[in-house]
Enzyme design. Structure first.
Site, PDB file in Angstrom:
ATOM      1  N   LYS A 198      13.243  13.008 -10.364  1.00 11.85           N
ATOM      2  CA  LYS A 198      12.242  12.131 -11.745  1.00 11.85           C
ATOM      3  C   LYS A 198      11.016  12.496 -10.711  1.00 11.85           C
ATOM      4  CE  LYS A 198      11.081   9.436 -12.656  1.00 11.85           C
ATOM      5  NZ  LYS A 198       9.660   9.004 -13.182  1.00 11.85           N
ATOM      6  N   GLU A 273      10.651   5.892   1.352  1.00  8.14           N
ATOM      7  CA  GLU A 273       9.299   6.327   2.662  1.00  8.14           C
ATOM      8  C   GLU A 273       8.659   5.428   1.451  1.00  8.14           C
ATOM      9  OE1 GLU A 273       9.215   8.046   4.529  1.00  8.14           O
ATOM     10  OE2 GLU A 273      10.736   9.407   4.721  1.00  8.14           O
ATOM     11  N   CYS A 307      -0.014   7.951   1.183  1.00  3.85           N
ATOM     12  CA  CYS A 307       0.304   7.330   2.229  1.00  3.85           C
ATOM     13  C   CYS A 307      -0.002   6.671   3.607  1.00  3.85           C
ATOM     14  CB  CYS A 307       1.947   7.549   1.782  1.00  3.85           C
ATOM     15  SG  CYS A 307       2.273   9.005   2.613  1.00  3.85           S
ATOM     16  N   GLU A 405      -1.513  -3.091   0.408  1.00  5.40           N
ATOM     17  CA  GLU A 405      -1.751  -1.205   0.114  1.00  5.40           C
ATOM     18  C   GLU A 405      -2.678  -1.667  -1.482  1.00  5.40           C
ATOM     19  OE1 GLU A 405       1.259   1.216  -1.401  1.00  5.40           O
ATOM     20  OE2 GLU A 405       0.249   2.866   0.795  1.00  5.40           O
TER      21      GLU A 405
END
Ligand code: NAD
Length: 501
Positions: A198, A273, A307, A405
């Site tokens: 997905k 993750e 990331c 973040e």
């Protein structure tokens, strides 16, 4: 003259234009399944719609999981040997390399990433990930051992067998779509699993192209399936599905937490993750000519949508002013624009929502007392989702900009006096994905790298993912690993066999 902040779609290869014009469809059981429910494909350089993808949900996920389970037991996949799996994966590598230019163009128009980043690190980097895992099927093995049984019970041998864990549900984010899909698909194929992918709703085109290449490579139908659609619908249906043995997720910490809860309730294997707020420690014994561009590219590459981006820079007091000055000059010199141009270093952010999120962080940081926001090269604020690179100084360590973040081209810079303070500040974060040390002192490098609370430490380099080295975080950055042998292991299950002779 054409606008340097807008993609000129007439320069696309005919094959890339054909992918933009395709009818929305999922790829299930080796066939394209058209859908009347759709989502727009938006070019981030202009904000304009350039195509459509299918918006799937529980029904499409059901069909894809059924196909993946059938393929898992089919003689065409389950009964082929390890050399055959290696050959299929290597054929896919060849097809990715042959189609790299078109794949890169699609990635640039869909995500906004510049051509150099799309072609090299993303597409050719993905080919290397598949190439690395192509070598694994022939090396998957259990262990045999002499077993000492209870007194008088006889002579025993024990061994372990390793088998594919089952259907892997892979859910990936929009920041490096083709590469993130490779991190999930390559170890799963090497282990003999089947996959339902997905992709992110903002960037699904390259996953659909991947399905077409997997088919051309000769993988049996049902081994790889793609269902496009929104996270809470298609994504969550995959996490909830009893026919999925393992969820391999990359994305935000908030979504990861929810997926972890659902998977935990269903006792489904999962690797997560998640996000990062990675520190960069710049000591006064480092080579600044390497460290400043290295620290800058760590946060400005792919407009900070990476990331492991080094978003918190800690600089030793004596060199602080010089480093901030050099960073500002560096940010001002970056070439920004629409990424199809080969001269562009940094393109737009992926979406209007991401632009609003990043500029919101900058406005709130700029309004805080003592905090200054320095801007880099200017951008066309009206067209597309561009955000000029930003360097934030003077922020408190508990401020939002220091802890959250941002996932954009925003670098916060802090001053430290000594190693202990640098380490304490670096570890003072909810996240634990990666960290970088710039220092010429090998003993310090060893001490600090051991004490950093994260999954990956880079020393005197800006970093890149190497397929053989695991990637993954600690704390709120998740658990489990992508890449390396650990990702392969997470797609395998172990059975113990105990024999009385
Ligand atoms: P996101 O969590 O919003 O979405 C990621 C994926 O999850 C998308 O495909 C989305 O459709 C899907 N999703 C959303 N809600 C869902 C739900 N309820 N159930 C199932 N699936 C759902 O993340 P994003 O904004 O697309 O990606 C950016 C994030 O990804 C950042 O936090 C970044 O740090 C992280 N990331 C981490 C790594 C790593 O290796 N640790 C690598 C790349 C990106």
């Amino acid at each position: 003259m054409s606008n340097p902040f807008r993609h000129d779609l007439s320069t696309l290869a005919p094959a890339a234009r054909a992918w933009l014009a395709r009818k929305p469809a999922h790829y299930i059981d080796g066939a394209w399944q058209a859908s009347s429910s759709t989502l727009p494909v938006i070019d981030p350089s202009s904000g304009e719609q350039v195509g459509e993808i299918a918006a799937g949900g529980a029904n499409e996920v059901d069909a894809a999981v059924a196909a993946a389970n059938a393929a898992l037991k089919s003689p065409e996949w389950a009964a082929i040997g390890p050399f055959a799996r290696e050959r299929l994966i290597m054929r896919l590598v060849q097809l990715i390399e042959e189609n790299a230019a078109v794949l890169a163009q699609i990635e640039t128009v869909d995500n906004g990433m510049p051509s150099w980043f799309a072609f090299g690190p993303t597409i050719m980097g993905s080919a290397d990930v598949y190439r690395y895992y192509a070598g694994w099927p022939t090396k998957i093995a259990g262990e045999t051992m002499v077993v000492e049984g209870p007194p008088g019970a006889g002579d025993f041998r024990g061994f372990t067998q390793r088998s594919p864990v089952g259907v892997v549900g892979a859910i990936v984010p929009w920041n490096v779509p083709f590469l993130m899909a490779a991190w999930k698909l390559a170890p799963a194929l090497a282990a003999g699993c089947t996959v339902v992918l997905k992709p992110a709703e903002d960037t699904s085109l390259s996953a659909l192209m991947l399905a077409s290449l997997v088919e051309q490579a000769g993988f049996p139908k049902g081994v790889f399936n793609v269902v496009t659609g929104r996270g809470p619908e298609a994504g969550e249906a995959l996490v909830n599905h009893p026919g999925v043995a393992k969820i391999s997720f990359t994305g935000s910490t908030a979504t990861g937490r929810r997926i972890g809860e659902i998977a935990g309730r269903n006792l489904k294997k999962h690797t997560l993750e998640l996000g990062g707020k990675s520190p960069v420690l710049l000591f006064d014994d480092a080579r600044l000519d390497d460290a400043v561009p290295g620290a800058a590219s760590s946060i400005f590459m792919n407009a900070g949508q990476i990331c492991v981006a080094g978003s918190r820079l800690y600089v030793q007091g004596g060199i602080y002013d010089e480093v901030v000055e050099r960073l500002h000059a560096h940010a001002a010199s970056l070439s920004l624009g629409a990424g199809l141009s080969p001269d562009v270093f940094m393109g737009p952010l992926v979406s209007a929502a991401q632009k609003a999120r990043v500029t919101g962080f900058l406005e709130r940081a700029g309004a805080a007392a003592g905090c200054e926001v320095l801007r880099g090269a200017p951008v066309d604020e009206d067209g597309g989702y561009f955000v000029s690179p930003a360097i934030v100084t003077g922020a408190a360590h508990d401020a939002e900009i220091s802890r959250s973040e941002v996932f954009g081209p925003v670098l916060s810079v802090y001053r430290f006096d000594d190693e202990d303070e640098a380490l304490a500040l670096a570890n003072d974060s909810d996240y634990g994905l990666a960290a970088t040390i710039w220092s010429g002192d090998i003993s310090r490098v060893m001490r600090v790298s051991e004490a950093l609370e994260c999954g990956k430490v880079l020393v005197n380099n800006g970093g890149f993912p190497y397929p053989g080295l695991p990637e993954g975080g600690r704390k709120s950055s998740g658990h489990g690993k992508d890449l390396g042998r650990e990702a392969l292991d997470s797609c395998l299950q172990t059975k113990t066999v105990l024999i009385r002779m």
